[in-house]
Design an enzyme around this catalytic site. Sequence first.
Site, PDB file in Angstrom:
ATOM      1  N   ALA A  64      -8.209 -15.494  52.507  1.00 44.86           N
ATOM      2  CA  ALA A  64      -7.500 -16.418  53.378  1.00 44.86           C
ATOM      3  C   ALA A  64      -8.190 -16.353  54.177  1.00 44.86           C
ATOM      4  O   ALA A  64      -9.452 -15.885  54.366  1.00 44.86           O
ATOM      5  CB  ALA A  64      -6.079 -16.147  53.587  1.00 44.86           C
ATOM      6  N   GLY A 109      -7.222 -14.649  48.437  1.00 37.77           N
ATOM      7  CA  GLY A 109      -6.434 -15.761  48.043  1.00 37.77           C
ATOM      8  C   GLY A 109      -7.599 -16.682  47.120  1.00 37.77           C
ATOM      9  O   GLY A 109      -7.003 -16.989  46.374  1.00 37.77           O
ATOM     10  N   GLU A 112      -6.553 -15.208  43.898  1.00 34.90           N
ATOM     11  CA  GLU A 112      -5.107 -15.804  44.174  1.00 34.90           C
ATOM     12  C   GLU A 112      -5.272 -16.930  43.295  1.00 34.90           C
ATOM     13  O   GLU A 112      -4.559 -17.422  42.593  1.00 34.90           O
ATOM     14  CB  GLU A 112      -3.803 -15.546  44.804  1.00 34.90           C
ATOM     15  N   GLU A 132      -6.552  -7.142  51.486  1.00 39.33           N
ATOM     16  CA  GLU A 132      -5.821  -6.983  51.906  1.00 39.33           C
ATOM     17  C   GLU A 132      -4.756  -5.851  52.777  1.00 39.33           C
ATOM     18  O   GLU A 132      -4.909  -5.905  53.786  1.00 39.33           O
ATOM     19  CB  GLU A 132      -4.504  -8.151  51.480  1.00 39.33           C
TER      20      GLU A 132
HETATM   21  N1  DAK Z   1     -11.818 -15.396  56.008  1.00 36.94           N
HETATM   22  C1  DAK Z   1     -12.760 -16.031  57.235  1.00 36.94           C
HETATM   23  N2  DAK Z   1     -14.293 -15.747  57.511  1.00 36.94           N
HETATM   24  C2  DAK Z   1     -14.914 -14.748  56.292  1.00 36.94           C
HETATM   25  C3  DAK Z   1     -13.886 -14.774  54.798  1.00 36.94           C
HETATM   26  C4  DAK Z   1     -12.377 -14.829  54.855  1.00 36.94           C
HETATM   27  N3  DAK Z   1     -12.292 -14.156  54.083  1.00 36.94           N
HETATM   28  N4  DAK Z   1     -15.615 -14.291  54.639  1.00 36.94           N
HETATM   29  C5  DAK Z   1     -16.152 -14.236  54.981  1.00 36.94           C
HETATM   30  N5  DAK Z   1     -15.714 -14.966  55.892  1.00 36.94           N
HETATM   31  C6  DAK Z   1     -17.223 -15.346  56.999  1.00 36.94           C
HETATM   32  C7  DAK Z   1     -17.922 -14.631  57.284  1.00 36.94           C
HETATM   33  O1  DAK Z   1     -17.029 -13.903  58.556  1.00 36.94           O
HETATM   34  C8  DAK Z   1     -19.482 -14.914  58.095  1.00 36.94           C
HETATM   35  O2  DAK Z   1     -18.600 -15.322  59.057  1.00 36.94           O
HETATM   36  P1  DAK Z   1     -20.076 -15.684  60.238  1.00 36.94           P
HETATM   37  O3  DAK Z   1     -20.382 -13.687  60.645  1.00 36.94           O
HETATM   38  O4  DAK Z   1     -21.359 -16.267  59.201  1.00 36.94           O
HETATM   39  O5  DAK Z   1     -19.702 -16.525  61.105  1.00 36.94           O
HETATM   40  C9  DAK Z   1     -20.025 -15.936  56.607  1.00 36.94           C
HETATM   41  O6  DAK Z   1     -18.249 -16.438  55.998  1.00 36.94           O
HETATM   42  C10 DAK Z   1     -20.460 -15.079  55.315  1.00 36.94           C
HETATM   43  O7  DAK Z   1     -19.999 -13.575  55.425  1.00 36.94           O
HETATM   44  P2  DAK Z   1     -20.415 -12.284  55.378  1.00 36.94           P
HETATM   45  O8  DAK Z   1     -21.550 -12.365  56.288  1.00 36.94           O
HETATM   46  O9  DAK Z   1     -19.415 -11.508  55.726  1.00 36.94           O
HETATM   47  O10 DAK Z   1     -21.244 -12.242  54.400  1.00 36.94           O
HETATM   48  P3  DAK Z   1     -21.869 -11.230  53.766  1.00 36.94           P
HETATM   49  O11 DAK Z   1     -22.734 -11.725  51.688  1.00 36.94           O
HETATM   50  O12 DAK Z   1     -22.360  -9.853  53.982  1.00 36.94           O
HETATM   51  O13 DAK Z   1     -20.158 -10.678  52.173  1.00 36.94           O
HETATM   52  C11 DAK Z   1     -17.963 -10.517  51.385  1.00 36.94           C
HETATM   53  C12 DAK Z   1     -19.349 -11.719  51.879  1.00 36.94           C
HETATM   54  C13 DAK Z   1     -16.694 -11.642  50.444  1.00 36.94           C
HETATM   55  C14 DAK Z   1     -17.973  -9.325  51.156  1.00 36.94           C
HETATM   56  C15 DAK Z   1     -17.549 -10.249  52.887  1.00 36.94           C
HETATM   57  O14 DAK Z   1     -17.225 -11.838  53.748  1.00 36.94           O
HETATM   58  C16 DAK Z   1     -16.153 -10.354  53.341  1.00 36.94           C
HETATM   59  O15 DAK Z   1     -15.588  -9.116  52.982  1.00 36.94           O
HETATM   60  N6  DAK Z   1     -15.246 -11.164  53.568  1.00 36.94           N
HETATM   61  C17 DAK Z   1     -13.825 -10.813  53.553  1.00 36.94           C
HETATM   62  C18 DAK Z   1     -12.897 -10.959  52.262  1.00 36.94           C
HETATM   63  C19 DAK Z   1     -11.511 -10.920  52.063  1.00 36.94           C
HETATM   64  O16 DAK Z   1     -10.847  -9.444  52.766  1.00 36.94           O
HETATM   65  N7  DAK Z   1     -11.030 -11.733  52.164  1.00 36.94           N
HETATM   66  C20 DAK Z   1      -9.420 -10.829  51.634  1.00 36.94           C
HETATM   67  C21 DAK Z   1      -9.086 -11.916  52.642  1.00 36.94           C
HETATM   68  S1  DAK Z   1      -7.625 -11.159  53.054  1.00 36.94           S
HETATM   69  C22 DAK Z   1      -0.080 -13.970  53.773  1.00 36.94           C
HETATM   70  C23 DAK Z   1      -1.542 -14.955  52.597  1.00 36.94           C
HETATM   71  C24 DAK Z   1      -2.436 -14.683  52.211  1.00 36.94           C
HETATM   72  C25 DAK Z   1      -3.082 -13.716  52.526  1.00 36.94           C
HETATM   73  C26 DAK Z   1      -2.364 -12.644  52.614  1.00 36.94           C
HETATM   74  C27 DAK Z   1      -0.822 -12.603  53.098  1.00 36.94           C
HETATM   75  N8  DAK Z   1       0.698 -13.867  54.101  1.00 36.94           N
HETATM   76  C28 DAK Z   1       1.285 -15.039  54.687  1.00 36.94           C
HETATM   77  C29 DAK Z   1       1.903 -12.962  53.728  1.00 36.94           C
HETATM   78  C30 DAK Z   1      -4.380 -13.463  51.993  1.00 36.94           C
HETATM   79  C31 DAK Z   1      -5.215 -12.196  52.576  1.00 36.94           C
HETATM   80  C32 DAK Z   1      -6.258 -12.473  51.871  1.00 36.94           C
HETATM   81  O17 DAK Z   1      -6.784 -13.381  51.167  1.00 36.94           O
END
Ligand code: DAK
Length: 259
Positions: A64, A109, A112, A132
């Site tokens: 997400a 997400g 998911e 998350e």
């Molecule tokens: N959201 C927004 N931007 C993201 C992102 C994300 N999930 N993942 C990556 N980006 C962005 C980074 O901020 C970066 O942007 P800039 O700095 O260039 O502007 C760009 O993509 C490139 O990312 P990185 O520089 O971090 O790239 P790396 O190769 O170093 O790292 C990575 C890749 C995938 C390991 C890292 O980007 C990362 O850890 N990303 C986040 C992964 C994550 O935590 N995903 C889970 C998100 S939480 C709910 C509804 C939905 C959900 C929960 C609750 N409710 C309503 C109750 C779902 C939650 C999730 O999915």
Amino acid sequence: MDKVLLQKDGNVAIITINNPKALNALSTEVLQDLEAAVLDVKNDKDIYAVIVTGAGEKSFVAGADIAEMKDKTVEEAAEYGRFGNKVFRDIETLEKPVIAAINGFALGGGNELAMACDIRLAAENAVFGQPEVGLGITPGFGGTQRLARLIPVGLAKEIIYTGRNIKAPKALEIGLVNALYPLEELMPAALKMAKGIAKNAPLAVAASKKAINEGLNQTIDGGIATEVAEFSGCFATEDQKYGMDCFLNKVKEKQFSNK
Ligand code: DAK
């Protein structure tokens, strides 16, 4: 619709999540475009199988959109969760098989979304996880439910509680994905599978999907009753008569009519 691309190749549709600057993160705009693409595919009677993938070579979907989520109120978060879950259920209940071609990160997400698809094929560089809890939230697009149904519940809990990513070979070992390919071979393999499925009677494939999915939420007796209903329903189709005639007349190259 530019955050999600929709291509059609014969009877196969390819839906590409196209938000590469954020590693294909699921913003509301992405989810809206995904909903529209799924609706298009649903209404296209010439599409028999669907592939979902991510733009670029690094990420399927990195979750997400954290930047968009950060300041949500409880009510806004609930609305976002409801909308994402609605779109993922649209995919899960689509009367056409959906293959996830996981070409990199499938986090939160992203994992998911892959789990809402019927079949998961992945690139050898793919990375999976539900990070998350490290962000202070639970999985929100069905992760607590689908992961625990797809792999052993203890492993699902380990993945969700630790928030640790797992690499593609481990995902294959635990049954989260069906097969791994070098990145450049992933889409050809997904297309080959989708076209192979699309050669079969579409209504029979749809009925099989329904029987499997609905049966998983029923008792064995309920599931068998669902299967009997779907099986017998096939006898009202032209494709059942045609498919069996082809067998009896030794016709090898079949062309089902989807009727
Ligand atoms: N959201 C927004 N931007 C993201 C992102 C994300 N999930 N993942 C990556 N980006 C962005 C980074 O901020 C970066 O942007 P800039 O700095 O260039 O502007 C760009 O993509 C490139 O990312 P990185 O520089 O971090 O790239 P790396 O190769 O170093 O790292 C990575 C890749 C995938 C390991 C890292 O980007 C990362 O850890 N990303 C986040 C992964 C994550 O935590 N995903 C889970 C998100 S939480 C709910 C509804 C939905 C959900 C929960 C609750 N409710 C309503 C109750 C779902 C939650 C999730 O999915």
